[in-house]
Design a protein around this motif. Structure first.
Motif, PDB file in Angstrom:
ATOM      1  N   CYS A 244      41.353  50.115  28.729  1.00  0.00           N
ATOM      2  CA  CYS A 244      40.025  49.527  28.669  1.00  0.00           C
ATOM      3  C   CYS A 244      39.882  48.762  27.359  1.00  0.00           C
ATOM      4  CB  CYS A 244      38.952  50.616  28.757  1.00  0.00           C
ATOM      5  SG  CYS A 244      39.009  51.563  30.297  1.00  0.00           S
ATOM      6  N   LEU A 245      39.042  47.753  27.355  1.00  0.00           N
ATOM      7  CA  LEU A 245      38.810  46.970  26.154  1.00  0.00           C
ATOM      8  C   LEU A 245      38.386  47.888  25.011  1.00  0.00           C
ATOM      9  CD1 LEU A 245      38.639  44.103  24.948  1.00  0.00           C
ATOM     10  CD2 LEU A 245      36.224  44.094  25.603  1.00  0.00           C
ATOM     11  N   GLY A 246      39.096  47.794  23.879  1.00  0.00           N
ATOM     12  CA  GLY A 246      38.794  48.634  22.727  1.00  0.00           C
ATOM     13  C   GLY A 246      39.683  49.848  22.594  1.00  0.00           C
TER      14      GLY A 246
ATOM     15  N   LYS B  83      46.204  47.626  20.055  1.00  0.00           N
ATOM     16  CA  LYS B  83      44.872  47.607  20.656  1.00  0.00           C
ATOM     17  C   LYS B  83      44.622  46.181  21.163  1.00  0.00           C
ATOM     18  CE  LYS B  83      41.508  49.901  18.671  1.00  0.00           C
ATOM     19  NZ  LYS B  83      40.402  50.253  17.733  1.00  0.00           N
ATOM     20  N   PRO B  84      45.177  45.850  22.340  1.00  0.00           N
ATOM     21  CA  PRO B  84      45.044  44.467  22.847  1.00  0.00           C
ATOM     22  C   PRO B  84      43.611  44.156  23.260  1.00  0.00           C
ATOM     23  CG  PRO B  84      46.037  45.882  24.507  1.00  0.00           C
ATOM     24  CD  PRO B  84      45.931  46.710  23.265  1.00  0.00           C
ATOM     25  N   THR B  85      43.236  42.899  23.075  1.00  0.00           N
ATOM     26  CA  THR B  85      41.900  42.445  23.479  1.00  0.00           C
ATOM     27  C   THR B  85      41.936  41.684  24.801  1.00  0.00           C
ATOM     28  OG1 THR B  85      42.182  40.450  22.140  1.00  0.00           O
ATOM     29  CG2 THR B  85      41.081  42.336  21.109  1.00  0.00           C
TER      30      THR B  85
ATOM     31  N   ILE C 298      34.925  46.317  30.503  1.00  0.00           N
ATOM     32  CA  ILE C 298      33.859  47.242  30.882  1.00  0.00           C
ATOM     33  C   ILE C 298      32.871  46.469  31.766  1.00  0.00           C
ATOM     34  CG2 ILE C 298      31.970  48.678  30.017  1.00  0.00           C
ATOM     35  CD1 ILE C 298      33.636  49.013  27.447  1.00  0.00           C
ATOM     36  N   PRO C 299      32.494  47.000  32.926  1.00  0.00           N
ATOM     37  CA  PRO C 299      31.609  46.258  33.833  1.00  0.00           C
ATOM     38  C   PRO C 299      30.307  45.817  33.157  1.00  0.00           C
ATOM     39  CG  PRO C 299      32.511  48.181  34.938  1.00  0.00           C
ATOM     40  CD  PRO C 299      32.885  48.305  33.489  1.00  0.00           C
TER      41      PRO C 299
ATOM     42  N   SER D 273      31.598  49.136  38.981  1.00  0.00           N
ATOM     43  CA  SER D 273      32.284  50.227  38.295  1.00  0.00           C
ATOM     44  C   SER D 273      33.789  50.018  38.349  1.00  0.00           C
ATOM     45  CB  SER D 273      31.921  51.580  38.928  1.00  0.00           C
ATOM     46  OG  SER D 273      32.393  51.638  40.270  1.00  0.00           O
ATOM     47  N   ASN D 274      34.467  50.567  37.362  1.00  0.00           N
ATOM     48  CA  ASN D 274      35.931  50.644  37.369  1.00  0.00           C
ATOM     49  C   ASN D 274      36.336  51.832  36.504  1.00  0.00           C
ATOM     50  OD1 ASN D 274      35.784  49.791  34.667  1.00  0.00           O
ATOM     51  ND2 ASN D 274      36.245  47.655  35.185  1.00  0.00           N
ATOM     52  N   SER D 275      37.597  51.954  36.204  1.00  0.00           N
ATOM     53  CA  SER D 275      38.070  53.110  35.441  1.00  0.00           C
ATOM     54  C   SER D 275      37.555  53.125  34.009  1.00  0.00           C
ATOM     55  CB  SER D 275      39.606  53.131  35.433  1.00  0.00           C
ATOM     56  OG  SER D 275      40.117  51.943  34.866  1.00  0.00           O
ATOM     57  N   CYS D 276      36.986  52.003  33.565  1.00  0.00           N
ATOM     58  CA  CYS D 276      36.470  51.930  32.188  1.00  0.00           C
ATOM     59  C   CYS D 276      34.990  52.289  32.097  1.00  0.00           C
ATOM     60  CB  CYS D 276      36.686  50.535  31.618  1.00  0.00           C
ATOM     61  SG  CYS D 276      38.430  50.087  31.471  1.00  0.00           S
ATOM     62  N   GLY D 277      34.286  52.360  33.231  1.00  0.00           N
ATOM     63  CA  GLY D 277      32.866  52.693  33.188  1.00  0.00           C
ATOM     64  C   GLY D 277      32.117  52.022  34.317  1.00  0.00           C
TER      65      GLY D 277
END
Length: 277
Positions: free
Chosen positions: A109-111, A151-153, A181-182, A249-253
């Motif tokens: 996930c981003l971050g 930590k890729p963006t 993140i959605p 929604s996805n696995s990041c939130g």
């Protein structure tokens, strides 16, 4: 009258100069910086042992050993030396390409941070594992060692290869996907007027979010209600004024639940009455 004959004897050099470690199919030039050669004598080079196989004569010699080899030097002749000096040349090893890059997951996930590790392969003479991202170039080198933490963006391709004195291996790579993140939808719109018992196309207005998603969930009433479709648009047949909700929604939130009420068109006008909450 007495005559004295001075015999100039030989004196061994203090050491043999040259590369002590070379790569396979490489060569080393052996020489010396001091030493004295007596009259009617010459420097002779040997391989494997003193007075072994003679391989050359003179102040230097170039050798290409196929394995670890010891070379000897002495002066032979009327005023030679009884002993030899020696120098051993080792054969440096080549690096072997890694099998793969290991990680617990291929997406983050981003971050989030991710640890990448080399799997397989071996390091040769003076070699290190070198990491790159996007492509193999000096500007894109990001580290050395058996592992790195990144930590890729954005979704990124990571490479690793062995770099050393004898060779650089081919690289292996891995693609790491970065999931966004959605984001919340701006609104829901109908592509046409809404009439009773007629199918209408409802679409999410989400112009600020360039990341497409198939996980939009449409429900009646609130976001815990009856599911009526998935995706960025749905087709729905209205029977009456209806409250419709959508969430991503996805696995990041997940996004916030967006709720909007649609009213039936009371005339042939294309105007649609809507109320958002």
């Amino acid at each position: 009258t007495y005559y004295v004959t001075v015999i100039n004897g030989s004196k061994l050099p203090s050491q043999i100069l040259g590369e002590n470690s070379i790569c396979k199919n490489g060569s080393s030039r052996l020489s010396f910086s001091d030493g004295i050669l007596g009259e009617k004598s010459e420097w002779v080079w040997y391989e494997n042992n003193c007075l072994g196989q003679e391989i050359g004569r003179g102040n230097f010699i170039t050798v290409s050993p196929k394995s670890k080899t010891t070379y000897y030097l002495k002066a032979i002749g009327e005023n030679g030396t009884a002993e030899c000096i020696s120098n051993t040349i080792s054969l440096g090893t080549f690096s072997n390409i890694p099998i793969s890059i290991s990680t617990f997951k291929n997406s983050v996930c981003l971050g989030e941070s991710i640890k990448l590790e080399v799997n397989g392969g071996s390091l040769g003479e003076g070699a290190k594992w070198a990491w790159y991202k996007n492509n193999i170039s000096s500007n894109n080198k990001i580290g050395e060692g058996t592992s790195i933490v990144e930590k890729p963006t954005t979704s990124t391709k990571y490479f690793i290869r062995a770099e050393g004195a004898c060779n650089n291996t081919e690289e292996v790579f891995i693609n790491i996907e970065v999931k966004q993140i959605p984001k919340d939808p701006l609104s829901i719109s109908s592509l046409s007027a809404i009439f009773k018992r007629k199918k209408s196309v409802l679409k999410i207005n989400n112009t600020f979010n360039t990341v497409k998603s198939d996980n939009w969930k449409w429900t009646l009433d609130n976001c815990e209600g009856e599911e009526i479709g998935r995706g960025e648009s749905i087709i729905y047949k209205f029977k009456k004024a209806t409250t419709i909700s959508v969430i991503d929604s996805n696995s990041c939130g997940k996004s916030n639940c967006y709720i909007q009420t649609f009213y039936l068109t009371k005339s042939s006008s294309n105007k649609t009455q809507m109320d958002s909450s």
